[in-house]
Design a protein around this motif. Structure first.
Motif, short mmCIF file in Angstrom:
data_model
loop_
_atom_site.label_atom_id
_atom_site.label_comp_id
_atom_site.label_asym_id
_atom_site.label_seq_id
_atom_site.Cartn_x
_atom_site.Cartn_y
_atom_site.Cartn_z
N TRP A 1 0.83 -1.20 0.00
CA TRP A 1 0.00 0.00 0.00
C TRP A 1 0.87 1.25 0.00
CZ3 TRP A 1 -2.83 -2.31 4.80
CH2 TRP A 1 -3.58 -3.42 4.40
N ASN A 2 1.93 1.23 0.81
CA ASN A 2 2.84 2.37 0.85
C ASN A 2 3.53 2.57 -0.50
OD1 ASN A 2 4.21 4.43 2.59
ND2 ASN A 2 6.01 3.25 2.02
N ALA A 3 3.93 1.45 -1.12
CA ALA A 3 4.57 1.54 -2.44
C ALA A 3 3.63 2.14 -3.48
CB ALA A 3 5.04 0.16 -2.88
N GLN A 4 2.32 1.89 -3.35
CA GLN A 4 1.37 2.44 -4.31
C GLN A 4 1.31 3.96 -4.24
OE1 GLN A 4 -0.31 1.10 -6.79
NE2 GLN A 4 0.48 -0.96 -6.39
N ILE A 5 1.53 4.54 -3.06
CA ILE A 5 1.56 6.02 -2.95
C ILE A 5 2.77 6.56 -3.69
CG2 ILE A 5 1.59 7.97 -1.38
CD1 ILE A 5 -0.98 6.33 -1.25
N SER A 6 3.90 5.89 -3.54
CA SER A 6 5.11 6.30 -4.26
C SER A 6 4.93 6.13 -5.77
CB SER A 6 6.31 5.48 -3.77
OG SER A 6 7.48 5.87 -4.43
N LEU A 7 4.34 5.00 -6.19
CA LEU A 7 4.08 4.77 -7.62
C LEU A 7 3.15 5.83 -8.18
CD1 LEU A 7 3.64 0.90 -7.85
CD2 LEU A 7 5.30 2.26 -9.12
N LEU A 8 2.11 6.16 -7.42
CA LEU A 8 1.17 7.20 -7.84
C LEU A 8 1.90 8.49 -8.14
CD1 LEU A 8 -1.76 8.46 -8.02
CD2 LEU A 8 -1.57 8.83 -5.55
N THR A 9 2.81 8.87 -7.24
CA THR A 9 3.56 10.12 -7.40
C THR A 9 4.52 10.03 -8.58
OG1 THR A 9 3.44 10.36 -4.99
CG2 THR A 9 4.95 11.81 -6.16
N GLY A 10 5.19 8.88 -8.73
CA GLY A 10 6.10 8.73 -9.86
C GLY A 10 5.39 8.78 -11.19
N MET A 11 4.18 8.24 -11.25
CA MET A 11 3.39 8.31 -12.49
C MET A 11 2.93 9.74 -12.77
SD MET A 11 1.27 4.78 -11.86
CE MET A 11 0.11 5.03 -13.19
N ALA A 12 2.53 10.45 -11.71
CA ALA A 12 2.12 11.85 -11.88
C ALA A 12 3.30 12.69 -12.34
CB ALA A 12 1.56 12.39 -10.56
N ALA A 13 4.49 12.42 -11.81
CA ALA A 13 5.69 13.14 -12.22
C ALA A 13 5.99 12.92 -13.69
CB ALA A 13 6.87 12.70 -11.36
N ALA A 14 5.88 11.67 -14.13
CA ALA A 14 6.14 11.38 -15.55
C ALA A 14 5.17 12.12 -16.46
CB ALA A 14 6.05 9.87 -15.77
N GLU A 15 3.89 12.14 -16.09
CA GLU A 15 2.90 12.82 -16.91
C GLU A 15 3.19 14.32 -16.99
OE1 GLU A 15 0.84 11.46 -18.80
OE2 GLU A 15 0.63 9.42 -18.04
N LEU A 16 3.58 14.92 -15.87
CA LEU A 16 3.92 16.36 -15.87
C LEU A 16 5.10 16.63 -16.79
CD1 LEU A 16 3.62 17.40 -12.11
CD2 LEU A 16 2.32 18.36 -14.02
N MET A 17 6.13 15.80 -16.71
CA MET A 17 7.33 16.03 -17.52
C MET A 17 7.05 15.81 -19.00
SD MET A 17 10.55 14.75 -15.14
CE MET A 17 9.86 13.25 -14.46
N ILE A 18 6.27 14.77 -19.31
CA ILE A 18 5.94 14.53 -20.72
C ILE A 18 5.14 15.70 -21.28
CG2 ILE A 18 4.54 13.08 -22.25
CD1 ILE A 18 5.36 10.69 -20.46
N ALA A 19 4.18 16.21 -20.51
CA ALA A 19 3.36 17.33 -20.98
C ALA A 19 4.19 18.59 -21.18
CB ALA A 19 2.23 17.60 -19.97
N SER A 20 5.23 18.76 -20.35
CA SER A 20 6.07 19.96 -20.47
C SER A 20 7.12 19.83 -21.55
CB SER A 20 6.76 20.24 -19.13
OG SER A 20 7.81 19.31 -18.88
N GLY A 21 7.42 18.60 -21.97
CA GLY A 21 8.41 18.39 -23.02
C GLY A 21 9.83 18.28 -22.54
#
Length: 480
Positions: free
Chosen positions: A240-260
């Motif tokens: 469960w704790n790892a899922q919070i970290s994964l959630l954040t890592g996925m959100a980070a990737a989406e932000l960076m991809i959107a910004s280029g």
């Protein structure tokens, strides 16, 4: 013969420590921090760059092993009015202490990751920062990168915000304590929601075809000044704790991809041949894998306590090899942005006290969310980061593997010729008499060869210890 608990004895301890020192020399592991690095770290610890936003009223808590003091993440979980959840996730803001181009920054690029030996830890940053001023210790006010991720009632991301903020953790919790409190119903809601959100995110992982291997971890533990190997079965709270970290890592990737502009953790999909080999392994182990069942769903149905399932899960790790880092800028988003095990774009951003790349990912995400330009010091380092991280990760993996091998050899040196109970967890392609066995007592994983024409994969086997040499860190068995 009777089972007994094994430890490195006092007689073997001095040679083992000497072997560990030799290993550090062989791998060119950094030693003490230079004086100018320590001086800069002390100054930064006393006067970090303080953000304008104050979030110290947020009652954050950390979940880590009991002895950990380099605390990268703290969280607060809440229900949202109208349904859904809000995940507040604070990440240590190492950039608030490190001056780009300075001695502290240069030393971090030399070290790349924190390295863990049985007898000591070789930190990425001086402990005045990593275990002091920059760590999210309870009761300490410090700068952080604060993520706010709003989820709907099914655990899907609806909105992401990331900014710098002052934070103060209220409690340092450990996995076993969190698990007990949730199981017996005594956990307060911010902690109890870790299960609710974790289970929802695990279901979303299943939906997208993500993979979490529930394989017991082999680790070296110290008890009463001696070292011994042990298997640690992850608790549900770990996942469960790892899922919070994964959630954040996925959100980070989406932000960076959107910004280029960004740096992702990527893993190609395993080739068809590798999956085909895994299907043949499943057949050999008498594991039912219907053709319509996705691989990720099969993995989740297995019980690592069963020998055949444990052997198959061990084989599954072969599909997760080949991960790397992919950097991009100026809108030139790479063709491969996903991590096959996550089954989504993903980035490392939640462990900056222990991993160099996370400091850069945090900076990129703060800039992307604010619609601001990426700092020049980040852009200047971006192209070289994948290679730096690859080399640092290889060294960390080598340290982990060789430390376990050394301790195993030291444990068993005086027991060559004895017979043990084991399970065959791997058989070498093209050489069916060569493979890997796992012992539960002591907690050993080692090579086996000779004595039979074909090893029985996934079956129990009596094995004889034929070699245990601390000098070469080699342990080997043969069928008894």
């Amino acid at each position: 013969m009777p089972r007994r608990h094994l430890r490195v004895t006092a007689a073997a301890e001095a040679p083992l420590r000497a072997a560990l020192r030799d290993l550090r020399t062989k791998l060119d592991v950094p030693g003490e921090f230079p004086a100018d690095v320590l001086a800069e770290a002390a100054r930064a610890a006393a006067a970090p760059r303080v953000p304008e936003h104050d979030a110290t009223d947020l009652p954050l808590f950390t979940v880590d092993p009991p002895t950990s003091v380099d605390l990268d993440q703290a969280m607060h979980l809440a229900r949202r009015d109208g349904g859904g959840f809000r995940v507040s996730y604070a990440i240590a803001d190492v950039a608030a202490y490190v001056t780009p181009g300075g001695p502290l920054d240069a030393e971090a690029h030399r070290r790349v990751t924190t390295l863990y030996f049985p007898d000591e830890k070789v930190p990425l940053h001086p402990t005045v920062l990593s275990e002091g001023a920059a760590s999210l210790l309870p009761g300490q006010t410090c700068p952080a990168v604060l993520w706010t991720v709003d989820l709907d009632a099914d655990g899907r991301t609806e909105r992401t915000d990331v900014r710098r903020a002052l934070v103060r953790s209220r409690a340092k919790l450990d996995y076993a304590g969190v698990q007990r409190a949730i199981d017996d119903g005594t956990a307060e809601e911010p902690v109890a929601l870790l299960r609710d959100i974790g289970l929802l995110r695990e279901q979303r992982e299943v939906d997208r075809g993500g993979i979490s291997l529930d394989v017991p971890e082999q680790e070296i533990v110290e008890r009463d000044g001696a070292y011994e190997p042990a298997f640690r079965a992850p608790l549900p709270a770990d996942g469960w704790n790892a899922q919070i970290s994964l959630l954040t890592g996925m959100a980070a990737a989406e932000l960076m991809i959107a910004s280029g502009t960004g740096i992702l953790r990527t893993l190609p999909t395993a080739p068809d041949g590798a999956v085909g080999r895994l299907r043949r392994t499943a057949d050999a182990l008498h594991i039912d894998w219907p053709h319509h069942m996705p691989y990720a769903r099969l993995v989740r149905s297995l019980d690592p306590r069963l020998p055949r399932h444990a052997a198959f899960l061990q084989e599954c790790t072969t599909l997760l090899r080949g991960a790397g880092y992919t950097a991009f800028s100026g809108g030139a988003v790479p063709g491969l942005t996903t991590h096959a095990a996550v089954a989504a774009p993903y980035a490392h951003c939640t462990a900056p006290l222990r991993r160099l790349v996370d400091r850069y990912a945090s900076e990129l995400c703060v800039a992307a969310c604010a619609g601001a330009g990426v700092p020049q010091w980040v852009l200047a380092a971006l192209d070289g980061l994948p290679q730096e991280m690859a080399e640092g990760t290889r060294r960390a993996n080598t340290v982990e593997r060789e430390c376990v091998d050394l301790v195993e050899a030291a444990l068993l040196e005086a027991r060559v010729g004895e017979i043990f109970d084991a399970v065959v967890v791997d058989v070498k392609d093209g050489e069916p008499a060569v493979g890997t066995v796992q012992l539960t007592d002591p907690a050993i994983v080692a090579r086996i060869e000779g004595g039979v024409s074909r090893l029985p994969l996934g079956e129990r086997l009596r094995v004889r210890l034929t070699q245990a040499d601390p000098g070469t860190a080699r342990v080997q068995f043969a069928p008894a």
